[in-house]
Design a protein around this motif. Sequence first.
Motif, PDB file in Angstrom:
ATOM      1  N   ASP A  87       4.859  -2.139  11.181  1.00 52.46           N
ATOM      2  CA  ASP A  87       3.635  -2.672  10.571  1.00 52.46           C
ATOM      3  C   ASP A  87       3.392  -2.046   9.200  1.00 52.46           C
ATOM      4  N   ARG A  88       3.603  -0.744   9.092  1.00 52.41           N
ATOM      5  CA  ARG A  88       3.399  -0.074   7.803  1.00 52.41           C
ATOM      6  C   ARG A  88       4.381  -0.591   6.764  1.00 52.41           C
ATOM      7  N   THR A  89       5.617  -0.811   7.200  1.00 52.24           N
ATOM      8  CA  THR A  89       6.623  -1.335   6.281  1.00 52.24           C
ATOM      9  C   THR A  89       6.245  -2.720   5.795  1.00 52.24           C
ATOM     10  N   ILE A  90       5.750  -3.562   6.707  1.00 49.57           N
ATOM     11  CA  ILE A  90       5.340  -4.915   6.339  1.00 49.57           C
ATOM     12  C   ILE A  90       4.165  -4.879   5.367  1.00 49.57           C
ATOM     13  N   HIS A  91       3.176  -4.026   5.654  1.00 49.82           N
ATOM     14  CA  HIS A  91       2.010  -3.916   4.781  1.00 49.82           C
ATOM     15  C   HIS A  91       2.422  -3.427   3.386  1.00 49.82           C
ATOM     16  N   THR A  92       3.318  -2.444   3.350  1.00 48.59           N
ATOM     17  CA  THR A  92       3.786  -1.920   2.058  1.00 48.59           C
ATOM     18  C   THR A  92       4.521  -2.996   1.276  1.00 48.59           C
ATOM     19  N   TYR A  93       5.360  -3.759   1.960  1.00 43.52           N
ATOM     20  CA  TYR A  93       6.116  -4.817   1.300  1.00 43.52           C
ATOM     21  C   TYR A  93       5.179  -5.900   0.758  1.00 43.52           C
TER      22      TYR A  93
END
Length: 274
Positions: free
Chosen positions: A23-29
């Motif tokens: 989820d954090r990776t998706i939000h950062t992207y």
Amino acid sequence: MSAEARPADTDRTDRTDRTIHTDRTIHTYRAFRAFRAELVKLTTLRSLWITPLISVLLTVGATTAVGAALGDKDHSITDDPGIGIFYGLNFGQAALACFGILLIGQEFNTRMIDVSLTAVPRRDRLYGAKLALGALVGLAVGAVGTVGAFAGYAATAPGAWDGPGAVRGAVAGVLYQGLLVVLCLGATALLGNLTAAMGLLVPTVFLLSPLLGSVPGVGRVVQFLPDRAGQYALRYVDDPHVAYGHWTGLLIMALWTALAAYGGLLALRRGRTA
């Protein structure tokens, strides 16, 4: 039983950690994509990318011209080198403020904000991308303009530029311009209208504030306005009529900026699109 349950608990914990990481990776992207989209707007719309350039030219050009013309006549720009070095900022900051207003204001007036919110439905993410871009451009303009102003003053004015407040003035000169862009962007988001922002911010900050600062009694209040407080950090010499220190002045401006940015966020959250 407890020994058999431990592997299952461990698996669930691992899956939860992997989900959080994903989820954090998706939000950062997605945040990076929103920022990249704002960067594309900056580089393709002439009204956006030309205003920071004008700000640098005015800041450096006015300081150099005044230093050459009045450096040996007007002692105010040599007794306190901070006044002379950042003399051109009085002109350059107007263009920089317009840049902060245009970053979001022109989308309100053309209703392109609806298109932007369709591409980036999360209002917080869209607003954060605009704030990040505005802050970075403001800091970049501040760095180039400050270096140019120091060079122009050193080349034309007889006063020494490397006084005890030189480092503070240089750092404050960069930060001031970054804060100014965010302040104007946040205030424009709060007003929700380009024309209203231009009509309110530009005259108040750049015309009324300097004039009212010299009025007895009123000046004690005006000195706490963001532009007056922030510019005091650029000065080398202490002013006994100012109720705070140089770094405190920059902090006051930062508080105004945070308030404007947060107010703009609340207004954008509550706003309705067509």
